[in-house]
Design a protein around this motif. Structure first.
Motif, short mmCIF file in Angstrom:
data_model
loop_
_atom_site.label_atom_id
_atom_site.label_comp_id
_atom_site.label_asym_id
_atom_site.label_seq_id
_atom_site.Cartn_x
_atom_site.Cartn_y
_atom_site.Cartn_z
N SER A 1 0.84 -1.21 0.00
CA SER A 1 0.00 0.00 0.00
C SER A 1 0.87 1.26 0.00
CB SER A 1 -0.92 0.01 1.22
OG SER A 1 -1.83 -1.08 1.18
N GLY A 2 1.97 1.22 0.75
CA GLY A 2 2.91 2.34 0.74
C GLY A 2 3.56 2.52 -0.61
N MET A 3 3.86 1.43 -1.30
CA MET A 3 4.41 1.52 -2.65
C MET A 3 3.43 2.21 -3.60
SD MET A 3 6.09 -2.30 -2.98
CE MET A 3 6.22 -2.18 -4.77
N VAL A 4 2.14 1.86 -3.47
CA VAL A 4 1.12 2.49 -4.32
C VAL A 4 1.07 3.99 -4.06
CG1 VAL A 4 -1.34 2.63 -4.81
CG2 VAL A 4 -0.27 0.38 -4.53
N ALA A 5 1.08 4.38 -2.77
CA ALA A 5 1.06 5.81 -2.43
C ALA A 5 2.29 6.52 -3.00
CB ALA A 5 1.00 5.98 -0.92
N ALA A 6 3.45 5.88 -2.91
CA ALA A 6 4.68 6.48 -3.43
C ALA A 6 4.62 6.62 -4.96
CB ALA A 6 5.89 5.64 -3.02
N LEU A 7 4.06 5.61 -5.63
CA LEU A 7 3.94 5.68 -7.09
C LEU A 7 2.97 6.79 -7.51
CD1 LEU A 7 3.89 1.86 -7.86
CD2 LEU A 7 5.59 3.48 -8.73
N LEU A 8 1.90 6.97 -6.75
CA LEU A 8 0.98 8.07 -7.06
C LEU A 8 1.67 9.42 -6.85
CD1 LEU A 8 -2.31 6.70 -5.43
CD2 LEU A 8 -1.80 6.91 -7.87
N ALA A 9 2.50 9.51 -5.81
CA ALA A 9 3.25 10.75 -5.59
C ALA A 9 4.25 10.98 -6.72
CB ALA A 9 3.98 10.69 -4.25
N LEU A 10 4.91 9.92 -7.17
CA LEU A 10 5.83 10.05 -8.30
C LEU A 10 5.09 10.47 -9.57
CD1 LEU A 10 8.15 6.96 -7.72
CD2 LEU A 10 8.91 9.34 -7.86
N THR A 11 3.87 9.95 -9.74
CA THR A 11 3.07 10.33 -10.90
C THR A 11 2.77 11.83 -10.87
OG1 THR A 11 2.02 8.14 -10.93
CG2 THR A 11 0.91 9.89 -12.14
N ALA A 12 2.32 12.32 -9.71
CA ALA A 12 2.02 13.74 -9.58
C ALA A 12 3.27 14.59 -9.73
CB ALA A 12 1.36 14.00 -8.23
N ALA A 13 4.36 14.17 -9.09
CA ALA A 13 5.59 14.95 -9.14
C ALA A 13 6.18 14.98 -10.55
CB ALA A 13 6.62 14.35 -8.17
N GLN A 14 6.04 13.88 -11.28
CA GLN A 14 6.60 13.84 -12.63
C GLN A 14 5.92 14.88 -13.52
OE1 GLN A 14 9.22 11.93 -13.46
NE2 GLN A 14 9.29 13.00 -15.43
N GLY A 15 4.62 15.12 -13.30
CA GLY A 15 3.95 16.17 -14.06
C GLY A 15 4.56 17.52 -13.80
N GLY A 16 4.90 17.79 -12.51
CA GLY A 16 5.54 19.06 -12.18
C GLY A 16 6.93 19.17 -12.76
N VAL A 17 7.68 18.08 -12.72
CA VAL A 17 9.03 18.09 -13.28
C VAL A 17 8.98 18.32 -14.78
CG1 VAL A 17 11.06 16.67 -13.73
CG2 VAL A 17 10.04 16.68 -11.45
N ASP A 18 8.06 17.61 -15.47
CA ASP A 18 7.95 17.78 -16.92
C ASP A 18 7.58 19.22 -17.27
OD1 ASP A 18 8.57 15.13 -17.25
OD2 ASP A 18 6.48 14.47 -17.49
N ALA A 19 6.64 19.81 -16.50
CA ALA A 19 6.24 21.19 -16.78
C ALA A 19 7.39 22.16 -16.55
CB ALA A 19 5.04 21.57 -15.90
N ALA A 20 8.16 21.92 -15.46
CA ALA A 20 9.29 22.80 -15.16
C ALA A 20 10.36 22.69 -16.23
CB ALA A 20 9.87 22.44 -13.79
N ASN A 21 10.62 21.46 -16.68
CA ASN A 21 11.62 21.28 -17.74
C ASN A 21 11.18 21.97 -19.03
OD1 ASN A 21 13.23 19.78 -16.05
ND2 ASN A 21 12.50 17.79 -16.80
N ALA A 22 9.89 21.88 -19.33
CA ALA A 22 9.39 22.51 -20.55
C ALA A 22 9.53 24.03 -20.47
CB ALA A 22 7.93 22.13 -20.78
N ALA A 23 9.40 24.59 -19.25
CA ALA A 23 9.52 26.03 -19.07
C ALA A 23 10.94 26.46 -18.74
CB ALA A 23 8.58 26.48 -17.96
N ALA A 24 11.89 25.48 -18.76
CA ALA A 24 13.28 25.74 -18.41
C ALA A 24 13.40 26.31 -17.00
CB ALA A 24 13.94 26.68 -19.42
N ALA A 25 12.50 25.89 -16.11
CA ALA A 25 12.52 26.35 -14.73
C ALA A 25 13.09 25.26 -13.83
CB ALA A 25 11.11 26.73 -14.29
N GLY A 26 13.22 25.60 -12.56
CA GLY A 26 13.90 24.67 -11.66
C GLY A 26 13.06 23.47 -11.29
N GLY A 27 11.78 23.67 -11.01
CA GLY A 27 10.94 22.54 -10.61
C GLY A 27 11.37 21.93 -9.30
#
Length: 506
Positions: A370-396
């Protein structure tokens, strides 16, 4: 000679020894020896995993390789790593076909020989062809060791510490991974350092062989192979030491093993006479000859499959990038990140080892996955932020820190659940008559699904992106939690015979 008279003879021979067997008594010297040497087989498996990245870095370095064939293609580099996995798959198939005939101890002795020849050959390989051949030999050793070690430890351990010891074997595998990382760090700047990285495994293989040569065969396997109850009792006394000092109780334990085996044989004969089990048995596939084996098969195979397809290869593959984005390390510090993760994996595995016989198997699996699932969901959400930051050439930075934290939660939860507990349950749930075949099949499923994930993962990531990949693994994790909740029984503090009786009630 009856077992009663045999017991009286042993009692007279050991009359100077006064310890009394108790249900919770453990002779740690005798039990520890029957654990530590099989566990060395797992250590050598883990070492190979950890050393692989350092080996490739050294072998393909024009200045440090020490060879004139250092310019390996990506495909050839992949072969250097994956040929041991091919050997492990082959070893699992051989064990599936003949493990019951060979015996646990003999398999581990064979594994020691294959490890030793493979490691020694790798240390002196003069070209890519011999190197790949020795990788297959080493992999065969992995296949035999990972099949026989869980069975041997499960069959020679007192019930009160069986969970601890099989889980501790996983900790030793993780310790081997960490040792491989350190070997890479130590030899990476030496000319021909990859030879030393591989060669370090040879003395450990010798230790495995010498150690197993001094140990008895599993008493349960002796009964399965047709040996007398007296032979099984003598082996049990050697395995359990002071715990078997009361030979009357030890003989009763052997009687329970033998009676349980006879019940299983009678059940299998009944199934064979009423269906197609006779043909399957004649083909050496007793595992599929009776419906009473289907439930433990579902339990064991599903755990091995979910262990590999809930994303561990993907998450760890991107560990260095995740930490780099969070500001912990740059590209040059990848080895340091590997050591950090390896140390954390070992720490969390030791947490599982310390708690598995207190909390039980199911709670650790349910909480950890169950903890793995929660961590994967957090990685899913965080990856969206990282991708957006990379696209904007920002730090993220915020999303990157969330990714790093989620990665550590994922690794920690994996190491208290799927990492050690899957192998523990595989060593426990299968009936003695088919245990060798079942563990061999489970080992094959584990290695094959690992290979499949490694093969499909790059295309999946290129096709749908990392965010969707993490989300997919989270959905698979939910299915894994449901499977554990509905199908996996609690085996804490039960003898192997009591666990086998669960399937006769179904």
């Amino acid at each position: 000679m009856s077992i009663e008279s045999f017991v009286r003879d042993l009692e007279r021979q050991g009359s100077e020894s006064k310890p009394v067997q108790g249900s919770d008594t453990v002779d740690w010297l005798a039990t520890g020896l029957c654990f530590i040497f099989p566990a060395v087989g797992g250590l050598l498996f883990g070492y190979d995993i950890g050393a692989s990245s350092g080996v490739l870095a050294s072998l393909t370095n024009p200045q440090l390789s020490g060879t004139d064939w250092y310019a390996l293609s990506s495909f050839q580099s992949g072969l250097v790593v994956s040929m041991s996995l091919l050997g492990a798959l082959l070893g699992s198939l051989i064990a599936l076909a003949s493990g019951n005939r060979l015996g646990r101890r003999t398999e581990l002795l064979m594994a020691a020989g294959l490890y030793g020849v493979g490691a020694g050959g790798l240390g002196v390989a003069g070209s890519l062809g011999p190197l790949l051949a020795c990788r297959v030999l080493y992999g065969l050793g992995i296949g035999f060791a990972m099949h026989a070690a869980p069975a041997y430890i499960a069959e020679t351990s007192p019930p009160s510490v069986r969970g601890l010891l099989i889980s501790l074997k996983e900790a030793i595998i993780v310790g081997g991974i960490l040792a491989g990382y350190f070997a890479g760090y130590t030899f990476i700047d030496e000319v021909g350092g990859w030879r030393s990285m591989y060669g370090v495994a040879a003395p450990l293989a010798l230790l495995l062989g010498v150690g197993m040569a001094t140990l008895p065969e599993s008493p349960r396997w002796l009964l399965l192979s047709g040996a007398s109850r007296q032979e099984a009792l003598a082996a049990l006394v050697r395995c359990e030491g002071r715990r078997a000092a009361d030979l009357t109780l030890a003989a009763a334990e052997v009687d329970e093993m033998a009676d349980n085996l006879q019940l299983a044989a009678a059940s299998s004969s009944s199934s064979s006479s009423s269906g197609g089990g006779g043909l399957l048995s004649s083909l050496g596939l007793e595992l599929f000859s009776s419906s009473r084996y289907y439930r433990p098969l579902l339990v064991g195979m599903s755990l091995m499959l979910f262990q590999q397809i809930t994303g561990q290869p993907s998450v760890l593959y991107y560990a260095s990038q995740i930490f780099e984005r969070a500001g912990f390390a740059g590209g040059k510090d990848a080895a340091g990140v590997a050591v950090l993760l390896g140390s954390f994996k070992l720490l969390m595995t030791l947490v599982a080892v310390a708690s598995v016989d207190k909390l039980g198997r199911r709670p650790l699996l349910l909480f950890g996955v169950s903890g793995m699932v929660a961590a994967l969901l957090a990685l899913t959400a965080a990856q969206g932020g990282v991708d957006a930051a990379n696209a904007a050439a920002a730090g993220g930075t915020g999303a990157a820190w969330l990714s790093a934290g989620a990665l550590l939660v994922y690794v920690g939860c994996y190491q208290i659940s799927f990492g050690p507990i899957s192998w523990l349950i595989v060593g426990e749930v299968f009936p003695l008559a088919v245990r060798s075949q079942a563990i061999a099949l489970a080992t094959f499923v584990n290695f094959a699904s690992n290979f499949g994930v490694s093969l499909v993962l790059p295309s999946l990531q290129d096709g749908v992106g990392m965010q969707a990949t993490y989300g997919l693994f989270a959905l698979i994790g939910v299915a894994a939690v449901a499977n554990i909740y509905y199908n996996v029984p609690e085996t804490k503090n039960k003898t192997l015979e009591q666990i086998e009786a669960l399937w006769r009630k179904d």
